[in-house]
Design an enzyme around this catalytic site. Structure first.
Site, PDB file in Angstrom:
ATOM      1  N   GLU A 248      -8.140   1.999  -1.888  1.00 34.17           N
ATOM      2  CA  GLU A 248      -6.751   1.546  -2.041  1.00 34.17           C
ATOM      3  C   GLU A 248      -6.487   0.667  -0.826  1.00 34.17           C
ATOM      4  OE1 GLU A 248      -3.376   0.665  -1.499  1.00 34.17           O
ATOM      5  OE2 GLU A 248      -2.873   2.718  -0.932  1.00 34.17           O
ATOM      6  N   CYS A 282       1.761  -1.693   2.213  1.00 32.49           N
ATOM      7  CA  CYS A 282       0.792  -2.595   1.574  1.00 32.49           C
ATOM      8  C   CYS A 282       1.358  -3.271   0.333  1.00 32.49           C
ATOM      9  CB  CYS A 282      -0.501  -1.850   1.243  1.00 32.49           C
ATOM     10  SG  CYS A 282      -0.279  -0.388   0.227  1.00 32.49           S
TER      11      CYS A 282
END
Length: 475
Positions: A248, A282
């Site tokens: 991720e 993010c």
């Protein structure tokens, strides 16, 4: 005096001679001291996880669910302590800390629910005369010890997204937390043990990246789950050999604001989405594409909303923009902004730096080859650009090498469907910022943004192996 933390191996603290300070990002004061793991401690933790695996695997689904519920309740019980700890160690604003603690408790509650639903399926294989009395089924089985590496921006909940699913299916975990804020995870390990996690089921190892690479390369580790930068993630994958890998990674999330969007509401949501937690997310709203017919109105409202966001002490209720994780992160963002300015970018709002506090920057007319457009800023910067044609806006979003999540603001169902089918991202958020995430949906990216999916149920699938059983009833 700052508390000293050993490593958490086989259900107890293990001291080492190599100790480093952990500093409060806002005050710069030493918050704690943490022992560093070396090769010997890594080896001990792997053995602990191996020894605990048969114990975890033998637990019933109900027993695993009970442990996970106990973890969830323990987090709730200690929520005020954990939130304050998180704010001091990571610099996250206290309101965001309280939210993260709630989400972490919920992630473990979800893991408990999914633990009892982690079943297989009856397969109808009696499709020919030869298989007339043959029955088939499959179940999912745990892999073994799992290495989990997590970042500083959501240190507890992103760890929960690896630990919860792993324990739910009967795996064991070696957790390497972020070097900037590892000690909260030791307190969490204590809570997990109080909830009944067997010794060795969860091991927490504060160590430097070269040491952590040993976890990626070791064949006794059956899966690597990493959340962090794309450069580090893909390097770890190259070291991982035959083990399964979940990545991720980063992004430079985009939002498209069409001319039919509610400008006031959209500007308010995207200002929060761009600058919440100093942009250290993010899926922070970094690239905003605004239809030219509403660009001026949106920009005016967006700047107004941005300037209204409280900046400062993370312990003050209401603070939205706290410190960057360290001074180096501030200097990197300032350098990228200066490079964009030198390349001709127009500054709509000039941020200011004060130690680790960096107030928001808003720019437009940024050349697309500048880092502010093509890399992950991971700081309080938003880039606004105009578009005329909706399809062109979609294509501009897709020019990124990242593909985590994107947002589209429009009332037109046909454009929504077009965006969903065109955008090269792991998720498309409609009429909300690209930061939107709940802990039960599949989350992850494509291209340089990662590999595989998190979200409790989906992580459990990644962390297990399917095994088929065929019964020939003629015998």
């Amino acid at each position: 005096m700052a508390r000293r933390f050993g490593l958490w191996i086989r259900g107890e603290y293990v001291d080492t001679d190599n100790v480093e300070p952990i500093r409060n990002p806002y005050s710069g004061e030493i918050f704690a001291e943490a022992c560093l793991a070396g090769n010997e401690e890594i080896e001990a933790a792997i053995h602990a996880a191996q020894d605990a695996f048969p114990v975890m695997r033998a637990l019933s689904r109900g027993e695993r669910a009970d442990i996970l519920r106990g973890v969830s309740h323990g987090i709730q019980k200690h929520s005020e302590e954990l939130a304050l700890w998180l704010a001091q160690e990571s610099g996250k604003p206290i309101d965001a800390c309280n939210l993260e603690i709630k989400r972490t408790s919920y992630t473990f509650s979800l893991s408990a629910e999914e633990a009892v639903r982690n079943a297989g399926e009856i397969i109808p294989i009696d499709l020919s005369e030869a298989a007339r009395r043959v029955r088939g089924q499959y179940e999912r089985f745990p892999l073994g010890p799992i290495a989990a590496i997590t970042p500083f921006n959501f240190p507890l909940n992103l760890s929960a997204h690896k630990i919860g699913p792993a324990l739910a299916v009967g795996n064991t975990v070696l957790l390497k937390p972020a070097v900037q804020c590892p000690t909260l995870l030791y307190r969490f390990a204590e809570i997990a043990q109080e909830a009944g996690a067997p010794p060795g089921a969860l091991n927490v190892l504060h160590c430097k990246p070269p040491t952590a690479e040993k976890l990626a390369a070791d064949e006794r580790i059956k899966l690597l789950s990493f959340t962090g930068s794309d450069n580090v993630g893909w390097r770890l994958k190259s070291l991982a050999g035959k083990k399964k890998v979940l990545l991720e990674l980063g992004g430079n999330a985009a939002a498209i604001v069409h001319e039919d969007a509610n400008v006031a509401r959209t500007a308010k949501r995207l200002a929060l989405g761009a600058f919440f937690q100093a942009g250290q997310v993010c899926i922070s709203a970094q690239r905003l594409y605004i239809h030219q017919n509403v660009f001026d109105a949106f920009t005016e409202q967006f700047l107004k909303e941005t300037q209204a966001l409280p900046v400062g002490n993370p312990l003050s209720p209401g603070t939205v923009i706290g410190p960057m994780i360290d001074r180096g992160a501030v200097e990197r963002v300032l350098q990228w902004v200066e490079e964009a300015k030198q390349a001709g970018a127009n500054v709509l709002l000039e941020g200011k730096a004060n130690e680790t506090i960096l107030s928001p920057f808003v720019l437009n007319q940024v050349p697309p080859d500048q880092k502010l457009c093509c890399e992950e800023v991971f700081g309080p910067v938003a880039v606004l650009e105009t578009y005329i044609d909706f399809e062109d806006a979609l294509n501009r979003v897709n020019t990124s090498r990242y593909g985590l999540q994107a947002a589209v603001f429009t009332k037109d169902i046909h454009r929504i469907d077009q965006a969903y089918r065109t955008l090269e991202t792991g998720g498309v958020i409609v009429n909300d910022f690209p930061n939107f995430r709940t802990d039960n949906f599949p989350y992850g990216g494509v291209k340089d943004s990662g590999l595989g999916r998190e979200g409790v149920r989906y992580a459990m699938q990644e962390m297990t192996e399917m095994k088929m059983l065929v019964l020939n009833l003629d015998e």
